[in-house]
Design a protein around this motif. Structure first.
Motif, mmCIF file in Angstrom:
data_model
loop_
_atom_site.group_PDB
_atom_site.id
_atom_site.type_symbol
_atom_site.label_atom_id
_atom_site.label_comp_id
_atom_site.label_asym_id
_atom_site.label_seq_id
_atom_site.Cartn_x
_atom_site.Cartn_y
_atom_site.Cartn_z
ATOM 1 N N LYS A 178 0.842 -1.183 -0.019
ATOM 2 C CA LYS A 178 0.047 -0.073 -0.010
ATOM 3 C C LYS A 178 0.612 1.247 -0.043
ATOM 4 C CE LYS A 178 -4.336 -1.640 2.316
ATOM 5 N NZ LYS A 178 -5.152 -1.307 3.444
ATOM 6 N N ASP A 179 0.439 2.173 -0.452
ATOM 7 C CA ASP A 179 1.100 3.533 -0.130
ATOM 8 C C ASP A 179 1.478 4.162 0.911
ATOM 9 O OD1 ASP A 179 0.876 3.837 -3.175
ATOM 10 O OD2 ASP A 179 -0.995 5.318 -2.957
ATOM 11 N N GLY A 180 2.520 4.478 1.285
ATOM 12 C CA GLY A 180 2.975 4.812 2.772
ATOM 13 C C GLY A 180 3.667 3.396 3.408
ATOM 14 N N ASP A 181 3.748 2.435 2.680
ATOM 15 C CA ASP A 181 4.631 1.249 3.399
ATOM 16 C C ASP A 181 5.954 1.588 3.503
ATOM 17 O OD1 ASP A 181 2.262 -0.021 3.703
ATOM 18 O OD2 ASP A 181 2.348 -1.778 2.309
ATOM 19 N N GLU A 182 6.411 2.366 2.398
ATOM 20 C CA GLU A 182 7.900 2.424 2.395
ATOM 21 C C GLU A 182 8.456 3.538 3.460
ATOM 22 O OE1 GLU A 182 11.523 3.860 -0.493
ATOM 23 O OE2 GLU A 182 9.451 3.657 -1.187
ATOM 24 N N THR A 183 7.557 4.370 3.831
ATOM 25 C CA THR A 183 7.769 5.178 4.934
ATOM 26 C C THR A 183 7.807 4.568 6.254
ATOM 27 O OG1 THR A 183 6.560 6.973 3.396
ATOM 28 C CG2 THR A 183 6.765 7.345 6.030
ATOM 29 N N ILE A 184 6.656 3.578 6.461
ATOM 30 C CA ILE A 184 6.721 2.941 7.706
ATOM 31 C C ILE A 184 7.942 2.137 7.954
ATOM 32 C CG2 ILE A 184 5.444 1.059 8.982
ATOM 33 C CD1 ILE A 184 3.005 1.921 7.731
ATOM 34 N N MET A 185 8.480 1.498 6.843
ATOM 35 C CA MET A 185 9.603 0.593 6.851
ATOM 36 C C MET A 185 10.728 1.467 7.290
ATOM 37 S SD MET A 185 9.304 -1.493 3.342
ATOM 38 C CE MET A 185 7.896 -2.296 2.917
ATOM 39 N N LEU A 186 11.129 2.487 6.568
ATOM 40 C CA LEU A 186 11.994 3.381 6.793
ATOM 41 C C LEU A 186 12.015 4.092 8.115
ATOM 42 C CD1 LEU A 186 12.439 5.389 3.375
ATOM 43 C CD2 LEU A 186 14.005 3.538 4.331
ATOM 44 N N GLU A 187 11.105 4.250 8.720
ATOM 45 C CA GLU A 187 10.724 5.135 10.071
ATOM 46 C C GLU A 187 11.120 3.945 11.369
ATOM 47 O OE1 GLU A 187 6.919 6.516 10.672
ATOM 48 O OE2 GLU A 187 7.053 8.014 9.514
ATOM 49 N N ILE A 188 10.645 2.701 10.841
ATOM 50 C CA ILE A 188 11.061 1.698 11.806
ATOM 51 C C ILE A 188 12.667 1.497 12.080
ATOM 52 C CG2 ILE A 188 11.103 -1.020 12.395
ATOM 53 C CD1 ILE A 188 8.010 -0.590 11.706
ATOM 54 N N LEU A 189 13.239 1.390 10.632
ATOM 55 C CA LEU A 189 14.739 1.110 10.684
ATOM 56 C C LEU A 189 15.455 2.208 11.275
ATOM 57 C CD1 LEU A 189 15.140 -0.840 7.091
ATOM 58 C CD2 LEU A 189 14.989 -1.601 9.392
ATOM 59 N N ASP A 190 15.036 3.402 10.790
ATOM 60 C CA ASP A 190 15.581 4.724 11.239
ATOM 61 C C ASP A 190 15.574 4.690 12.890
ATOM 62 O OD1 ASP A 190 16.558 5.600 8.929
ATOM 63 O OD2 ASP A 190 14.770 7.100 8.705
ATOM 64 N N GLN A 191 14.369 4.278 13.682
ATOM 65 C CA GLN A 191 14.282 4.512 14.924
ATOM 66 C C GLN A 191 15.201 3.281 15.720
ATOM 67 O OE1 GLN A 191 12.650 6.119 17.164
ATOM 68 N NE2 GLN A 191 11.233 7.099 15.887
ATOM 69 N N LEU A 192 15.558 2.205 15.028
ATOM 70 C CA LEU A 192 16.409 1.193 15.303
ATOM 71 C C LEU A 192 17.670 1.700 15.492
ATOM 72 C CD1 LEU A 192 13.777 -0.951 15.003
ATOM 73 C CD2 LEU A 192 15.428 -2.645 14.128
ATOM 74 N N THR A 193 18.148 2.326 14.495
ATOM 75 C CA THR A 193 19.576 2.909 14.227
ATOM 76 C C THR A 193 19.891 4.094 15.455
ATOM 77 O OG1 THR A 193 19.565 2.363 12.036
ATOM 78 C CG2 THR A 193 21.239 3.832 12.988
ATOM 79 N N ALA A 194 18.623 4.784 15.581
ATOM 80 C CA ALA A 194 18.842 5.994 16.592
ATOM 81 C C ALA A 194 18.674 5.412 17.838
ATOM 82 C CB ALA A 194 17.581 7.006 16.270
ATOM 83 N N ARG A 195 18.016 4.364 18.268
ATOM 84 C CA ARG A 195 17.804 4.177 19.728
ATOM 85 C C ARG A 195 18.567 3.003 19.947
ATOM 86 N NH1 ARG A 195 13.052 6.276 21.955
ATOM 87 N NH2 ARG A 195 11.651 7.408 20.387
ATOM 88 N N LYS A 196 19.505 2.598 19.053
ATOM 89 C CA LYS A 196 20.465 1.417 19.072
ATOM 90 C C LYS A 196 19.718 0.075 19.651
ATOM 91 C CE LYS A 196 24.399 4.363 20.385
ATOM 92 N NZ LYS A 196 24.768 4.610 18.950
ATOM 93 N N MET A 197 18.696 -0.176 18.922
ATOM 94 C CA MET A 197 17.970 -1.443 19.277
ATOM 95 C C MET A 197 18.077 -2.552 18.464
ATOM 96 S SD MET A 197 14.161 0.555 19.338
ATOM 97 C CE MET A 197 13.192 -1.200 19.691
ATOM 98 N N ASP A 198 18.213 -3.722 19.075
ATOM 99 C CA ASP A 198 18.997 -5.093 18.720
ATOM 100 C C ASP A 198 17.793 -5.601 17.486
ATOM 101 O OD1 ASP A 198 20.467 -7.721 19.355
ATOM 102 O OD2 ASP A 198 18.536 -8.223 18.585
ATOM 103 N N TYR A 199 18.331 -5.579 16.360
ATOM 104 C CA TYR A 199 17.544 -5.966 14.954
ATOM 105 C C TYR A 199 16.649 -7.243 15.152
ATOM 106 C CZ TYR A 199 16.866 -7.065 10.065
ATOM 107 O OH TYR A 199 16.638 -7.280 8.670
ATOM 108 N N THR A 200 17.294 -8.416 15.572
ATOM 109 C CA THR A 200 16.446 -9.584 15.622
ATOM 110 C C THR A 200 15.491 -9.465 16.728
ATOM 111 O OG1 THR A 200 18.345 -11.043 14.957
ATOM 112 C CG2 THR A 200 16.611 -12.033 16.206
ATOM 113 N N GLN A 201 15.863 -8.893 17.923
ATOM 114 C CA GLN A 201 14.902 -8.984 19.075
ATOM 115 C C GLN A 201 13.682 -7.862 18.772
ATOM 116 O OE1 GLN A 201 16.987 -7.695 22.514
ATOM 117 N NE2 GLN A 201 18.021 -9.583 22.781
ATOM 118 N N THR A 202 14.054 -7.104 17.875
ATOM 119 C CA THR A 202 12.952 -6.016 17.847
ATOM 120 C C THR A 202 11.816 -6.708 16.912
ATOM 121 O OG1 THR A 202 14.505 -4.043 17.838
ATOM 122 C CG2 THR A 202 12.358 -3.764 16.815
ATOM 123 N N PHE A 203 12.239 -7.365 15.673
ATOM 124 C CA PHE A 203 11.481 -7.911 14.972
ATOM 125 C C PHE A 203 10.670 -9.103 15.346
ATOM 126 C CE2 PHE A 203 13.648 -5.361 11.439
ATOM 127 C CZ PHE A 203 12.329 -5.100 10.788
#
Length: 495
Positions: free
Chosen positions: A358-383
């Motif tokens: 759907k339109d807007g999906d890419e924005t959600i994907m990028l926001e989640i990955l950006d948050q993971l980077t900014a907050r130093k969140m574990d990739y496997t644990q988060t998903f």
């Protein structure tokens, strides 16, 4: 066991006909019984650990084996070396599995060859056990990969800055043909051998090309690109960092090969590098797609001499690539990024539970990955939490606090789909593992194996890693992120 040896029939320009160097006191350390059954290794042999140690250390040859060390070249960190080759490995031959699929059987750490370049031809126990653990973990995660049949201790000492017990790895692969295999003959202007290798590769990995219209070189390049995109997408899906994506470590089959300085991503950051020799971040987690394109460009270059225009006899004109073929090759290379990005978006959508785009999906994907980077969140644990949060209150609360509005936006997008939540969660679980081979656990297991001389630590670890999408009673022992371990972590090649 019935060996066939198709590669050796290509001729001695393709290999050095060397034999493994015997070792003092071989002892079987790790054995992959499921893989052995698949390869139709007789049960009476599997029960004879002394015989297995002799065969898979290289002290004795299995009936029908014809050992060789393959020739290849390669770009290493961007620098071309026209002759590399198997400096510590011997291909014994090929076995057909229970489904009639052909597999190479190779010993690694089995002694010197004409390609050793002053090396000792040996392998220490740590890198041997690492390859066994990591390749089995990758296989269970659903990532295309070579696998390990055995690790055999040699009873000898290997010196790598300090002394270590020696070992031999038995690797099983759909082949050991690399981009560097083509570069070896291209660099020598050996069109005859290059043609032989191309046709052999097509027959072995892409036989459907034989029934397709079009130039064989272009079709082979397209198939190889498709496999490389699929491979790197899987690496990114599970957080794998190869660490040394040289062209000699790039298998045309599209399988993961050579687990030297590999590692797993902890806190999400595309710039993550663990290899001690990757000072510029060339092979960082987020740069692996770019390097795959770079490697496929080198593969395309190695095929160009097979795409030349006909020249009149005694012509002094510079050979030229047929314009139509050159255009097709350029289109494949130039189209790589778009194809990769489409596959990457589809992979992230599957990890996030988006059934239809759907339109807007890419924005959600990028926001989640950006948050993971900014907050130093574990990739496997988060998903894993995202997957569980659809029906688990603890994960829901955790992500509400950590990701706030970003999580709420994602959850609203997922739960408003026509597909029921249980089905979405099941689909997400197939993409998001509950456990990976964490770097600190891998290192602890390697140290335990070396210090104790026992495989028990590796066997316990493997029991969990072979079920990466299911929580077993022992899974929690290996799910922790390691409390900062990765911040100073470095991996090494092992040679």
């Amino acid at each position: 066991m019935q060996f066939s040896n198709t590669y050796i029939k290509l001729g001695e320009r393709f290999f050095d006909p060397s034999h493994p160097t015997p070792v003092d006191n071989p002892q079987l350390f790790l054995w992959n019984s499921a893989l052995a059954d698949q390869l139709q290794i007789p049960q009476e042999l599997q029960k004879d650990t002394d015989a297995l140690a002799q065969y898979f250390s290289g002290n004795q040859l299995l009936e029908g084996a014809e050992p060789l060390s393959a020739a290849y070249a390669g770009h290493q960190f961007g620098q071309f070396n026209p002759q590399l080759g198997d400096g510590r490995a011997h291909l014994l031959g090929e076995l057909l599995d229970t489904q009639g699929i052909r597999w190479d059987l190779q010993l690694k750490g089995s002694g010197t060859s004409a390609f050793s370049r002053g090396g000792d031809g040996r392998c220490a126990i740590g890198p041997a056990v690492r390859e066994f653990i990591m390749s089995e973990a990758m296989h269970a995660l659903g990532v295309p990969t070579t696998r390990c049949l055995a690790v055999t201790l040699t009873g000898e000492t290997v010196y790598r800055q300090q002394p270590h017990p020696g070992a031999v790895v038995t690797r099983v692969g759909s082949s050991h043909i690399r981009v560097g295999s083509f570069q070896f003959f291209s660099a020598r202007g050996d069109k005859e051998s290059l043609t032989v290798l191309r046709d052999y590769t097509i027959d072995r990995h892409f036989p459907e090309i034989n029934d397709m219209e079009g130039d064989r070189n272009v079709l082979l390049l397209e198939k190889a690109i498709e496999r490389q995109i699929n491979l790197v997408i899987h690496w990114l899906r599970v957080g794998f960092i190869h660490g040394v994506m040289n062209t000699d470590n790039t298998a045309i089959s599209g399988d993961t090969i050579d687990f030297g300085p590999c590692a797993m991503l902890g806190d999400y950051d595309p710039r993550t590098v663990y290899s001690s020799i990757d000072h510029q971040g060339r092979y960082a987690y987020g740069n692996q797609a770019n390097i795959a394109l770079w490697n496929m460009t080198r593969f395309a270059e190695s095929l160009l001499s097979l795409c030349l225009k006909e020249q009149p006899e005694n012509s002094d004109a510079e050979p030229e690539v047929k314009e139509d073929l050159l255009d097709q090759i350029k289109d494949l290379i130039n189209g790589f990024a778009e194809r990769f990005e489409k596959a990457h978006q589809q992979m992230l959508a599957a990890k996030l539970g988006f059934v239809e785009a759907k339109d807007g999906d890419e924005t959600i994907m990028l926001e989640i990955l950006d948050q993971l980077t900014a907050r130093k969140m574990d990739y496997t644990q988060t998903f894993n939490h995202l997957t569980k949060s659809l029906n688990d209150e603890a994960s829901h609360q955790y992500l509400s606090e950590k990701l706030a509005d970003t999580y709420n936006t994602w959850r609203q997008r997922v739960t408003q789909q026509d597909t029921d939540v249980d089905t979405i969660q099941s689909s997400m679980r197939q993409q998001n593992p509950v456990v990976i081979p964490r770097n600190h656990h891998v290192e602890a297991v390697l140290q335990a194996c070396e210090s104790s001389g026992s495989p028990e630590a590796a066997l316990s670890f493997l029991d969990v890693l072979r079920n990466p999408y299911q929580e077993t009673a022992d899974t929690p022992q290996y799910q922790d992120s390691g409390e900062g371990f990765d911040s100073d972590y470095q991996t090494f090649c092992g040679t």
